[in-house]
Scaffold this motif. Structure first.
Motif, PDB file in Angstrom:
ATOM      1  N   MET A 176       0.823  -1.209   0.000  1.00 28.82           N
ATOM      2  CA  MET A 176       0.000   0.000   0.000  1.00 28.82           C
ATOM      3  C   MET A 176       0.861   1.264   0.000  1.00 28.82           C
ATOM      4  N   LEU A 177       1.953   1.241   0.778  1.00 31.06           N
ATOM      5  CA  LEU A 177       2.879   2.371   0.817  1.00 31.06           C
ATOM      6  C   LEU A 177       4.291   1.905   0.496  1.00 31.06           C
ATOM      7  N   ASP A 178       4.954   2.618  -0.387  1.00 31.31           N
ATOM      8  CA  ASP A 178       6.326   2.280  -0.765  1.00 31.31           C
ATOM      9  C   ASP A 178       7.148   3.567  -0.727  1.00 31.31           C
ATOM     10  N   ILE A 179       8.002   3.687   0.276  1.00 33.71           N
ATOM     11  CA  ILE A 179       8.847   4.861   0.441  1.00 33.71           C
ATOM     12  C   ILE A 179      10.254   4.493  -0.025  1.00 33.71           C
ATOM     13  N   GLN A 180      10.740   5.189  -1.046  1.00 33.56           N
ATOM     14  CA  GLN A 180      12.019   4.840  -1.663  1.00 33.56           C
ATOM     15  C   GLN A 180      13.015   5.991  -1.534  1.00 33.56           C
ATOM     16  N   ASN A 181      14.065   5.775  -0.745  1.00 33.99           N
ATOM     17  CA  ASN A 181      15.176   6.732  -0.602  1.00 33.99           C
ATOM     18  C   ASN A 181      14.692   8.161  -0.355  1.00 33.99           C
ATOM     19  N   LEU A 182      13.765   8.298   0.573  1.00 33.41           N
ATOM     20  CA  LEU A 182      13.166   9.595   0.864  1.00 33.41           C
ATOM     21  C   LEU A 182      14.189  10.524   1.522  1.00 33.41           C
ATOM     22  N   ARG A 183      14.285  11.745   1.002  1.00 32.56           N
ATOM     23  CA  ARG A 183      15.155  12.767   1.585  1.00 32.56           C
ATOM     24  C   ARG A 183      14.370  14.059   1.778  1.00 32.56           C
ATOM     25  N   ARG A 206      11.168   8.782  -3.746  1.00 33.88           N
ATOM     26  CA  ARG A 206       9.806   8.633  -4.261  1.00 33.88           C
ATOM     27  C   ARG A 206       8.873   8.138  -3.161  1.00 33.88           C
ATOM     28  N   VAL A 207       7.599   8.572  -3.264  1.00 31.29           N
ATOM     29  CA  VAL A 207       6.550   8.092  -2.375  1.00 31.29           C
ATOM     30  C   VAL A 207       5.450   7.508  -3.246  1.00 31.29           C
ATOM     31  N   LEU A 208       5.198   6.215  -3.100  1.00 31.67           N
ATOM     32  CA  LEU A 208       4.151   5.557  -3.874  1.00 31.67           C
ATOM     33  C   LEU A 208       3.044   5.080  -2.935  1.00 31.67           C
ATOM     34  N   LYS A 227      17.279  11.264   5.625  1.00 34.58           N
ATOM     35  CA  LYS A 227      18.365  10.891   4.708  1.00 34.58           C
ATOM     36  C   LYS A 227      18.131   9.481   4.150  1.00 34.58           C
ATOM     37  N   ASP A 228      17.644   9.414   2.932  1.00 35.70           N
ATOM     38  CA  ASP A 228      17.534   8.148   2.199  1.00 35.70           C
ATOM     39  C   ASP A 228      16.827   7.059   2.998  1.00 35.70           C
ATOM     40  N   VAL A 229      15.644   7.385   3.497  1.00 38.84           N
ATOM     41  CA  VAL A 229      14.845   6.422   4.262  1.00 38.84           C
ATOM     42  C   VAL A 229      13.956   5.633   3.304  1.00 38.84           C
ATOM     43  N   SER A 230      13.962   4.310   3.456  1.00 38.59           N
ATOM     44  CA  SER A 230      13.141   3.435   2.617  1.00 38.59           C
ATOM     45  C   SER A 230      12.418   2.402   3.481  1.00 38.59           C
ATOM     46  N   PHE A 231      11.148   2.164   3.172  1.00 40.74           N
ATOM     47  CA  PHE A 231      10.396   1.077   3.804  1.00 40.74           C
ATOM     48  C   PHE A 231       9.118   0.842   3.008  1.00 40.74           C
ATOM     49  N   GLN A 232       8.516  -0.295   3.238  1.00 40.86           N
ATOM     50  CA  GLN A 232       7.261  -0.661   2.582  1.00 40.86           C
ATOM     51  C   GLN A 232       6.252  -1.103   3.635  1.00 40.86           C
TER      52      GLN A 232
END
Length: 256
Positions: free
Chosen positions: A1-8, A61-63, A22-27
């Motif tokens: 449902m949520l895909d956070i990719q290398n968020l800055r 990216r935020v999906l 700094k480059d936070v990623s999780f699903q």
């Protein structure tokens, strides 16, 4: 449902530049509850604010449900994602009744049957029709937070972003609100991201969590590992130890 990719998320420029995230990623899977934990200033709340468009995304990216979100966020996004803030008194307009607070998102999105929707929203959070025309100052802290939850749910979103929703409440009221959130998640099939510095709250409500420090994700672990103290990262272990509470041992002088 949520895909956070290398968020800055970066504020300022040059010498005044601050890298808040700094480059936070999780699903997060559909219907799951995911926690973000860490000390104050670790970037937890900034991640939520970036997702919903209240903080500038400097990279990544935020999906949501497989679709990358746009900047600025459109009405479709806010039908899917809603946020509950930390302080229920600050997040409710002091001169608006509960009725007006709940009617506003329906009017913005052109929804009909406002009377029925408002009554239903109050029932879902355990408040009756007698609360409908009260002002925030006429409500307790727990009741105000229930109104904030009702406002977030009235558009029937799929995702709730919860920014320390119980930290401003008494311990007994905290338990009531957490149990309400857990019940609503299972009843409505909601997906949660919960920010908290209280490990017990995260372990109660979430399945998986990301430990953050200085804007970075240092370890992704499970609530079970949190409860049993089996996390692998030293910083996570220090959080678990700190959450165990006061101990007289630390005040004893070292043996000569």
């Amino acid at each position: 449902m949520l895909d956070i990719q290398n968020l800055r998320v970066t504020y300022g420029t040059g010498r005044l530049q601050v890298d808040a995230v700094k480059d936070v990623s999780f699903q997060v899977k559909k219907g799951a509850a995911y926690g973000l934990v860490g000390e104050s200033g670790s970037g937890k709340s900034t991640v939520l604010r970036a997702i919903c468009g209240l903080a500038p995304i400097s990279g990544g990216r935020v999906l949501v449900d497989g679709t990358e979100v746009k900047t600025p966020r459109d009405q479709t996004f806010y039908r899917t994602v809603q946020m509950v803030f930390q302080d229920p008194y600050a997040s409710l307009h002091p001169r608006h009744t509960v009725d007006r607070t709940l009617a506003e998102p329906l009017a913005i999105h052109g929804e009909k049957n406002a009377e029925e929707r408002i009554a239903q929203a109050l029932r879902e959070v355990g408040l009756g029709p007698s609360f409908r025309f009260r002002y925030p100052h006429q409500l307790s802290g727990g009741q105000r937070q229930r109104i904030a939850i009702a406002r977030a749910l009235i558009l029937r979103p799929k995702v709730l972003l919860l920014d320390e929703p119980t930290s401003a409440l008494d311990a007994s009221v905290q338990a009531e609100v957490l149990n309400l959130l857990d019940e609503l998640r299972h009843k409505m099939g909601l997906t949660y991201i919960l920010v908290s510095h209280d490990l017990a709250v995260v372990a109660h409500l979430c399945d998986k969590l990301l430990v953050m420090r200085h804007g970075e994700g240092v370890e992704e672990t499970t609530a079970a590992a949190l409860r049993h103290g089996t996390a692998s990262n030293d910083y996570t272990q220090s959080l678990i130890h700190a959450s165990s509470g006061y101990t007289r041992e630390v005040l004893k002088p070292a043996a000569a």
